[in-house]
Design a protein around this motif. Structure first.
Motif, short mmCIF file in Angstrom:
data_model
loop_
_atom_site.label_atom_id
_atom_site.label_comp_id
_atom_site.label_asym_id
_atom_site.label_seq_id
_atom_site.Cartn_x
_atom_site.Cartn_y
_atom_site.Cartn_z
N GLU A 36 36.30 39.71 21.62
CA GLU A 36 37.31 40.76 21.49
C GLU A 36 38.63 40.15 21.03
O GLU A 36 39.31 40.69 20.15
CB GLU A 36 37.48 41.47 22.84
N LYS A 37 38.98 39.01 21.58
CA LYS A 37 40.23 38.34 21.20
C LYS A 37 40.18 37.92 19.73
O LYS A 37 41.18 38.06 19.00
CB LYS A 37 40.46 37.13 22.10
N GLN A 38 39.03 37.43 19.28
CA GLN A 38 38.89 37.05 17.87
C GLN A 38 39.07 38.28 16.97
O GLN A 38 39.75 38.22 15.94
CB GLN A 38 37.51 36.44 17.62
N TYR A 39 38.46 39.39 17.38
CA TYR A 39 38.57 40.62 16.60
C TYR A 39 40.02 41.08 16.51
O TYR A 39 40.52 41.39 15.43
CB TYR A 39 37.71 41.72 17.23
N VAL A 40 40.72 41.13 17.64
CA VAL A 40 42.10 41.58 17.67
C VAL A 40 42.98 40.65 16.82
O VAL A 40 43.86 41.12 16.10
CB VAL A 40 42.62 41.69 19.12
N ASN A 41 42.73 39.35 16.89
CA ASN A 41 43.50 38.40 16.08
C ASN A 41 43.33 38.66 14.60
O ASN A 41 44.26 38.47 13.81
CB ASN A 41 43.13 36.96 16.42
N GLU A 42 42.14 39.08 14.20
CA GLU A 42 41.87 39.34 12.78
C GLU A 42 42.29 40.73 12.33
O GLU A 42 42.66 40.93 11.17
CB GLU A 42 40.38 39.17 12.49
N HIS A 43 42.20 41.72 13.23
CA HIS A 43 42.35 43.11 12.81
C HIS A 43 43.48 43.86 13.49
O HIS A 43 43.64 45.06 13.27
CB HIS A 43 41.03 43.87 13.04
N GLY A 44 44.23 43.20 14.31
CA GLY A 44 45.35 43.88 14.96
C GLY A 44 44.99 44.45 16.31
O GLY A 44 43.91 44.23 16.84
#
Length: 122
Positions: A36-44
């Motif tokens: 989830e953290k990786q996703y948020v870092n990439e997509h806001g």
């Protein structure tokens, strides 16, 4: 989207989640949190719902090691060590598990699995 998380990042996520949020998570949930953290870092900052998938006590030694860097001497000790360290209660189904009657002792030979299962079903 797909993300991955190795054992090192899983342990780091367990530790950071407990230290920052006071939440004791299991290994599977830690993988979800790391991804989830990786996703948020990439997509806001999109909103994400992550369902916790298991009790940290199911993986007590792994969670205890992630938090402390120490390995309990066995799985039963890990339950108590994790409870003591995290100040959380061992779930009722696992409390005093070492004092319960052992109900299943037979080990099945893979070559005889089909016949053993059929014999049990009769």
């Amino acid at each position: 989207f797909g993300y991955s998380c190795d054992a090192e990042l899983t342990a780091k996520t367990i530790r950071e989640t407990f230290e920052k949020n006071g939440y004791l998570c299991d290994t599977h949930t830690a993988v979800g949190l790391a991804c989830e953290k990786q996703y948020v870092n990439e997509h806001g900052g999109n909103k994400i719902i992550l369902a916790s998938t298991a009790s940290p006590y199911k993986f007590a030694n792994d969670v205890y090691t992630a938090l402390t860097g120490k390995v309990a001497k066995d799985e039963l000790s890990a339950l108590n060590e994790l409870s003591s360290y995290s100040n959380t209660e061992i779930p009722a189904p696992l409390c005093d598990i070492d004092k319960r009657e052992i109900r299943f002792t037979k080990t099945l030979n893979p070559e005889k699995m089909a016949s053993d299962v059929l014999a049990f079903a009769e």
